[in-house]
Design an enzyme around this catalytic site. Structure first.
Site, PDB file in Angstrom:
ATOM      1  N   GLU A   3       0.873  -1.164   0.000  1.00 30.53           N
ATOM      2  CA  GLU A   3       0.000   0.000   0.000  1.00 30.53           C
ATOM      3  C   GLU A   3       0.916   1.220   0.000  1.00 30.53           C
ATOM      4  O   GLU A   3       2.111   1.077  -0.202  1.00 30.53           O
ATOM      5  CB  GLU A   3      -0.924  -0.029   1.240  1.00 30.53           C
ATOM      6  CG  GLU A   3      -1.723  -1.326   1.325  1.00 30.53           C
ATOM      7  CD  GLU A   3      -2.632  -1.402   2.544  1.00 30.53           C
ATOM      8  OE1 GLU A   3      -3.124  -0.354   2.996  1.00 30.53           O
ATOM      9  OE2 GLU A   3      -2.848  -2.513   3.047  1.00 30.53           O
ATOM     10  N   LYS A  77      -0.437   4.194  -4.951  1.00 34.08           N
ATOM     11  CA  LYS A  77       0.338   2.952  -4.922  1.00 34.08           C
ATOM     12  C   LYS A  77       1.139   2.766  -6.201  1.00 34.08           C
ATOM     13  O   LYS A  77       1.701   1.688  -6.421  1.00 34.08           O
ATOM     14  CB  LYS A  77      -0.602   1.754  -4.732  1.00 34.08           C
ATOM     15  CG  LYS A  77      -1.444   1.818  -3.461  1.00 34.08           C
ATOM     16  CD  LYS A  77      -2.484   0.697  -3.425  1.00 34.08           C
ATOM     17  CE  LYS A  77      -3.519   0.961  -2.333  1.00 34.08           C
ATOM     18  NZ  LYS A  77      -4.637   0.000  -2.409  1.00 34.08           N
ATOM     19  N   ARG A 302     -13.898  -7.899   1.377  1.00 35.60           N
ATOM     20  CA  ARG A 302     -12.552  -8.041   1.919  1.00 35.60           C
ATOM     21  C   ARG A 302     -12.592  -8.570   3.350  1.00 35.60           C
ATOM     22  O   ARG A 302     -13.506  -8.233   4.108  1.00 35.60           O
ATOM     23  CB  ARG A 302     -11.844  -6.674   1.943  1.00 35.60           C
ATOM     24  CG  ARG A 302     -11.512  -6.115   0.597  1.00 35.60           C
ATOM     25  CD  ARG A 302     -10.337  -6.857   0.014  1.00 35.60           C
ATOM     26  NE  ARG A 302      -9.945  -6.362  -1.296  1.00 35.60           N
ATOM     27  CZ  ARG A 302     -10.354  -6.902  -2.439  1.00 35.60           C
ATOM     28  NH1 ARG A 302     -11.197  -7.903  -2.443  1.00 35.60           N
ATOM     29  NH2 ARG A 302      -9.938  -6.436  -3.598  1.00 35.60           N
TER      30      ARG A 302
END
Length: 315
Positions: A3, A77, A302
């Site tokens: 990240e 990112k 997630r």
DNA sequence: AAGGTTGTTGGTAT
DNA sequence: TATACCAACAACCT
């Protein structure tokens, strides 16, 4: 899972080793991992980038020969290696991408390496290697092949769809916080019906947040990850944005996050998870704030970690 | 051994 | 037209 803090750590390491280096050779092991923008390199002007066709290995290696690394940038990112003569390589590591630098025979490097760092390179995950005049070698490894490099004119970089739409950088100086927050708030208020976790993972709302820092910043902010954006006040959103920056700064100071074998540019481990993480992958452990048991659920598709006592969902 | 894991895109539904 | 949602991508792990 790189990240923002991990990509920034990689950027810093690559900058140390590669700026000023001249590429002598490119070796492409997997053609899908290195794409080419076929737009004419219109020195100085920005053109609409072409779609990125595969199978351009010969052309890519020819263009890269004798180009010098001038600057290494990061946006969210994404990594951007600016080369001489208006060429750049945009890079996205996705989940398993690594940038590993080696000099001949020596065991030093930069990047986000896993086991392959300690093994001989190239290995079976190596997709691209760049050789430099000094003998230094850069390996782009990517176990799952989701990551990519894109060679394109520097002026076309900003038009990569992901960058074009990308929300503000959360790590800004104090004096720029107000404008960052204003943009963040405007962006997130267009997604009132989605969950707050889904919203902060959306790169169009704020740049660089992935699964780890989403869970950590929501815990810091005492917000349940499934809470609808509409139910969260402007003040609470401002606090959340501050906490995103806080957990990312902590992670940067710790050299980033990884669960295994992470070694950064100077050989030290990135141990954010061990030192600072409060909820991520700590299910069934006590909440460091209230002692309740951390739970793991699914939000926004997630795995999501939170404290059921101090992160209550307001419906 | 089937299902989970990660970030982003692209297709479909609302 | 915009937003919401979820499968797909590839390879490894449990």
């Amino acid at each position: 899972m790189p990240e923002l803090p991990e990509v920034e750590t990689v950027r810093h390491g690559l900058e140390k080793f590669l700026v000023g280096e001249k590429i002598t050779r490119a070796v492409i092991f997997n053609e899908k991992s290195f794409l080419l923008d076929n737009t004419e390199n219109s020195q100085g002007k920005s053109a609409k980038p072409e779609i990125f066709p595969e199978n351009n290995a010969a052309k890519i290696t020819q263009i890269l020969e004798n180009k010098e690394v001038v600057k290494i940038r990061r946006r969210g990112k994404m990594l951007i290696l600016d080369l001489s003569e208006n060429w750049s390589i945009a890079a996205h590591l996705k989940m398993t991408g690594q940038m590993v630098v080696r000099s001949s025979g020596e065991n030093w490097g930069a990047g986000h390496p896993n086991e392959s760092f300690v093994a001989d390179l190239p290995d079976r995950t190596t997709r691209v290697a760049l050789d430099f005049a000094s003998g230094t070698r850069l390996f782009f490894n990517d176990q799952r092949k989701f990551g990519w490099l894109k060679l394109m004119p520097t002026n076309n970089i900003a038009q990569i769809p992901l960058l074009e739409k990308m929300g503000p950088e959360p790590l800004v100086d104090q004096e720029n916080f107000a404008s960052t927050y204003a943009i963040f708030l405007k962006n997130i208020r267009r997604h009132q019906k989605t969950s707050i976790k889904s919203a902060i993972l959306n790169q169009e709302i704020v740049a660089g947040v992935g699964n780890i820092y989403a869970d950590e910043s929501l815990w810091s902010s005492k917000i349940h990850p499934a809470t609808k954006v509409a139910k969260i006040s402007d003040t609470a959103l401002k606090n959340l944005l501050k906490n995103i920056a806080k957990v990312m700064r902590e992670s940067l100071a710790a050299g980033g996050s990884t669960m295994k074998n992470y070694v950064n540019a100077d050989g030290s481990r990135g141990d954010y998870l061990e030192k600072f993480a409060k909820v991520f992958r700590r299910e069934n452990s006590p909440c460091p704030r209230c002692g309740a048991t951390i739970q793991k659920i699914r939000v926004a598709g997630r795995g999501t970690h939170f404290c059921p006592k101090c992160q209550i969902e307001r419906k």
